[in-house]
Structure formats: structure tokens, C-alpha cells
Design a protein around this motif. Structure first.
Motif, PDB file in Angstrom:
ATOM      1  N   ALA A 123      -4.102  16.286  84.709  1.00 23.13           N
ATOM      2  CA  ALA A 123      -3.023  15.835  83.825  1.00 23.13           C
ATOM      3  C   ALA A 123      -2.359  14.562  84.351  1.00 23.13           C
ATOM      4  N   LYS A 124      -2.288  14.435  85.671  1.00 22.71           N
ATOM      5  CA  LYS A 124      -1.680  13.238  86.270  1.00 22.71           C
ATOM      6  C   LYS A 124      -2.610  12.027  86.131  1.00 22.71           C
ATOM      7  N   ALA A 125      -3.904  12.252  86.326  1.00 29.95           N
ATOM      8  CA  ALA A 125      -4.875  11.160  86.249  1.00 29.95           C
ATOM      9  C   ALA A 125      -4.986  10.593  84.845  1.00 29.95           C
ATOM     10  N   TYR A 126      -4.838  11.461  83.859  1.00 30.70           N
ATOM     11  CA  TYR A 126      -4.995  11.053  82.458  1.00 30.70           C
ATOM     12  C   TYR A 126      -3.688  11.287  81.694  1.00 30.70           C
ATOM     13  N   LYS A 127      -2.635  10.747  82.258  1.00 29.59           N
ATOM     14  CA  LYS A 127      -1.287  10.977  81.723  1.00 29.59           C
ATOM     15  C   LYS A 127      -1.152  10.593  80.249  1.00 29.59           C
ATOM     16  N   SER A 193      -3.487   6.637  89.807  1.00 26.76           N
ATOM     17  CA  SER A 193      -4.247   7.243  88.718  1.00 26.76           C
ATOM     18  C   SER A 193      -5.658   6.678  88.607  1.00 26.76           C
ATOM     19  N   GLU A 194      -5.816   5.397  88.951  1.00 29.57           N
ATOM     20  CA  GLU A 194      -7.153   4.779  88.866  1.00 29.57           C
ATOM     21  C   GLU A 194      -8.101   5.412  89.875  1.00 29.57           C
ATOM     22  N   LEU A 196      -7.721   8.365  91.262  1.00 26.79           N
ATOM     23  CA  LEU A 196      -7.876   9.767  90.873  1.00 26.79           C
ATOM     24  C   LEU A 196      -8.924   9.914  89.775  1.00 26.79           C
ATOM     25  N   ARG A 197      -8.868   9.036  88.783  1.00 23.37           N
ATOM     26  CA  ARG A 197      -9.854   9.083  87.698  1.00 23.37           C
ATOM     27  C   ARG A 197     -11.273   8.841  88.227  1.00 23.37           C
ATOM     28  N   SER A 198     -11.391   7.934  89.177  1.00 22.57           N
ATOM     29  CA  SER A 198     -12.729   7.651  89.730  1.00 22.57           C
ATOM     30  C   SER A 198     -13.295   8.874  90.454  1.00 22.57           C
ATOM     31  N   LEU A 199     -12.418   9.642  91.102  1.00 22.43           N
ATOM     32  CA  LEU A 199     -12.863  10.863  91.794  1.00 22.43           C
ATOM     33  C   LEU A 199     -13.286  11.943  90.796  1.00 22.43           C
ATOM     34  N   PHE A 200     -12.524  12.081  89.717  1.00 22.01           N
ATOM     35  CA  PHE A 200     -12.909  13.040  88.675  1.00 22.01           C
ATOM     36  C   PHE A 200     -14.265  12.673  88.084  1.00 22.01           C
ATOM     37  N   LEU A 201     -14.457  11.394  87.785  1.00 26.51           N
ATOM     38  CA  LEU A 201     -15.710  10.943  87.167  1.00 26.51           C
ATOM     39  C   LEU A 201     -16.895  11.104  88.114  1.00 26.51           C
ATOM     40  N   LYS A 202     -16.635  10.998  89.396  1.00 25.15           N
ATOM     41  CA  LYS A 202     -17.692  11.193  90.396  1.00 25.15           C
ATOM     42  C   LYS A 202     -18.175  12.647  90.396  1.00 25.15           C
ATOM     43  N   ASP A 203     -17.240  13.568  90.266  1.00 25.81           N
ATOM     44  CA  ASP A 203     -17.582  14.995  90.330  1.00 25.81           C
ATOM     45  C   ASP A 203     -18.193  15.524  89.032  1.00 25.81           C
ATOM     46  N   ASN A 204     -17.629  15.138  87.897  1.00 22.88           N
ATOM     47  CA  ASN A 204     -18.106  15.686  86.612  1.00 22.88           C
ATOM     48  C   ASN A 204     -17.681  14.735  85.489  1.00 22.88           C
ATOM     49  N   PRO A 205     -18.486  13.721  85.195  1.00 23.01           N
ATOM     50  CA  PRO A 205     -18.070  12.662  84.270  1.00 23.01           C
ATOM     51  C   PRO A 205     -17.850  13.094  82.823  1.00 23.01           C
TER      52      PRO A 205
END
Length: 275
Positions: A123-127, A193-194, A196-205
Motif C-alpha cells: 500500500a505504501k509503494a503504490y500509494k 516508493s521507487e 520499494l516498487r522495484s523490489l516488488f517487481l523483482k519478486d512477482n511482477p
């Protein structure tokens, strides 16, 4: 049925209209056996729960409720900074001696806090996307005359992670190990947030393992027709700019079961939708 009869019925079956429910009667199985011990030691129980979250998960929380269970107290806690989520911590009791365990015996159910943390990070990464979801779900509730949990009931009874009035997120930290480990190493990454988003996309895009459950209550008697909820699914399908995930929509009857803080009975449900 007259108004007084309706009130009597609600008291008998232990339910409350969702708009009026604020955690009254909420208790875990056999909680009556530990209620006196929990009430007597509430201050120390809260202190142990807060310390556990800080030591184990590097996160400051506040306590919203201390709930008696069979041989423990379940502490409903909320993190507000640097991320937002609700979860629960269990504090053990010595039921033979009718007191708190002498040494802090504190734990959490497998994966519950970890998943709550990842949901808060999402929720924080994609506010902006979640602001859009807040607006969308509120508009849907207005359009179809629906209700949602109030903030007090969420605080007192819910422990599912990032939760708002009309929806909540379910996600396992195992699906986003890089994100979770990075947070434990440095809480401040949640402010970037940038990154954080890159880490999310790395794990499960494609975010296929994130469940976003839209949860409403029907203000009219009974349940809505299937076609009404299918219209809500179509609204969701057409809406742009929402967070990625597997969406579900459930519309329940307008009652909460007091002792468990959950909807009373079945729902009208739409087919799940991946966005």
C-alpha cells in the motif's frame, strides 16, 4: 416484526448491524476462562505485545484491544508508521496459577505478521493506486447502497494486514521475500516508493499472489441478486489505475456476529478478477 422485537432478536442471536458494530462481545474460543486474568494483567500484556513487535519485526505498534482466549490473550495491534497495517500477537498465560507466564511468552501465528507487513508495504509503494481504490470502493458502496466496516470495528477485531472500510489485502511474505527482508534490515526503505516498487517487481511482477478482497454489506434485507454483484465486477473491470492483484467481491447481509467480528452468513459473490 416490530422494532422492539427486532432488537430482541439481535440480542438473542448475538449479531449487530455492521454500522453499529464496534467490537462489542468480541472474544476468542473459551476466552471466558481467562477473562479475569487478562483484565487484571492488561497493562503488562500490552507492554509485552509492543516489545515483541519492536524486537521481532522492527515495527512500532499501538494496542487497540486485548482479547481473552483459552490460555492466552490475543492482542490486536496497529502499525501506523512507517507503514500501516493491523495484526495480532499472542501473549501466553499460566492457567494453573491463574497468572501471566513469568517470562514473556509471546508469539504470533505463522506468517500472519509477516504477511501484514508486506501488505502495508504494498500500500505504501503504490500509494496513488490505493487512493484510487479507496475512492472506487466508496463510490461503489454509494451507488449500490452498501455499507462497510467502521474504523472502530477494524481496530478492535480485524488482524488481516492492510485493511480499509471496504477492502483488505491478503499476501504472504513468502511471495515477496526480497521486500520483506529489505524492510527488516531498514524500515526507512518504505519512504522510498521507487525502490520499494522495484523490489516488488523483482519478486512477482504480475502480483498474481496478492488478493484484494472487496467486502460490502447489503443495507436492504437479505442479500443482493447475483446480477447486481456482477455489475459491480464489471465496474471493477472497467476501472483504471487500481493496484494490481486478484480481486474478489463479496456482499454480505447487514449483520456482524459479535463474538467473532465477522459477517453473519453467506454472501453474494462475483467471479474473481485479475487486474
Amino acid at each position: 416484526m416490530g422494532q422492539s422485537d427486532e432488537k430482541e432478536k439481535k440480542a438473542d442471536d448475538g449479531t449487530t448491524p455492521v454500522a453499529e458494530y464496534k467490537g462489542q462481545g468480541f472474544i476468542f474460543v473459551d476466552g471466558d476462562k481467562s477473562k479475569e486474568i487478562v483484565e487484571k494483567n492488561a497493562a503488562e500484556i500490552k507492554k509485552r505485545a509492543i516489545a515483541y513487535m519492536k524486537d521481532t519485526y522492527k515495527t512500532n505498534v499501538k494496542v487497540n484491544n486485548v482479547v481473552p482466549a483459552r490460555d492466552a490473550a490475543v492482542v490486536m495491534v496497529e502499525a501506523e508508521e512507517p507503514i500501516e497495517f493491523h495484526t495480532s500477537v499472542i501473549v501466553g498465560l499460566d492457567m494453573q496459577k491463574k497468572e501471566l507466564d513469568p517470562s514473556p511468552n509471546v508469539w504470533s501465528q505463522d506468517g500472519v505478521v509477516e504477511g501484514a507487513i508486506v501488505s502495508g508495504l504494498y500500500a505504501k509503494a503504490y500509494k496513488e493506486e490505493f487512493i484510487q481504490l479507496d475512492s472506487f470502493t466508496a463510490n461503489e458502496a454509494k451507488k449500490y447502497d452498501l455499507e462497510g466496516y467502521n474504523q472502530k470495528s477494524i481496530d478492535k477485531t480485524q488482524a488481516g494486514g492492510y485493511e480499509q472500510r471496504f477492502y483488505y489485502i491478503s499476501v504472504s511474505s513468502l511471495e515477496f521475500p526480497t521486500v520483506y527482508k529489505a524492510y527488516l534490515q531498514n524500515n526507512n526503505l518504505s519512504n522510498d516508493s521507487e525502490l520499494l516498487r522495484s523490489l516488488f517487481l523483482k519478486d512477482n511482477p504480475d502480483f498474481s499472489n496478492v488478493s484484494i478482497s472487496c467486502r460490502y454489506f447489503f443495507k436492504s434485507k437479505g442479500l443482493p441478486k447475483q446480477e447486481e454483484v456482477d455489475k459491480m465486477r464489471e465496474d471493477l473491470n472497467l476501472s483504471k489505475g487500481l493496484p494490481k492483484g486478484l480481486y474478489s467481491i463479496d456482499v454480505y447481509k447487514n449483520f456482524i456476529v459479535n463474538r467473532v467480528g465477522l459477517p453473519n452468513g453467506d454472501s453474494t459473490r462475483a467471479q474473481e478478477l485479475q487486474k
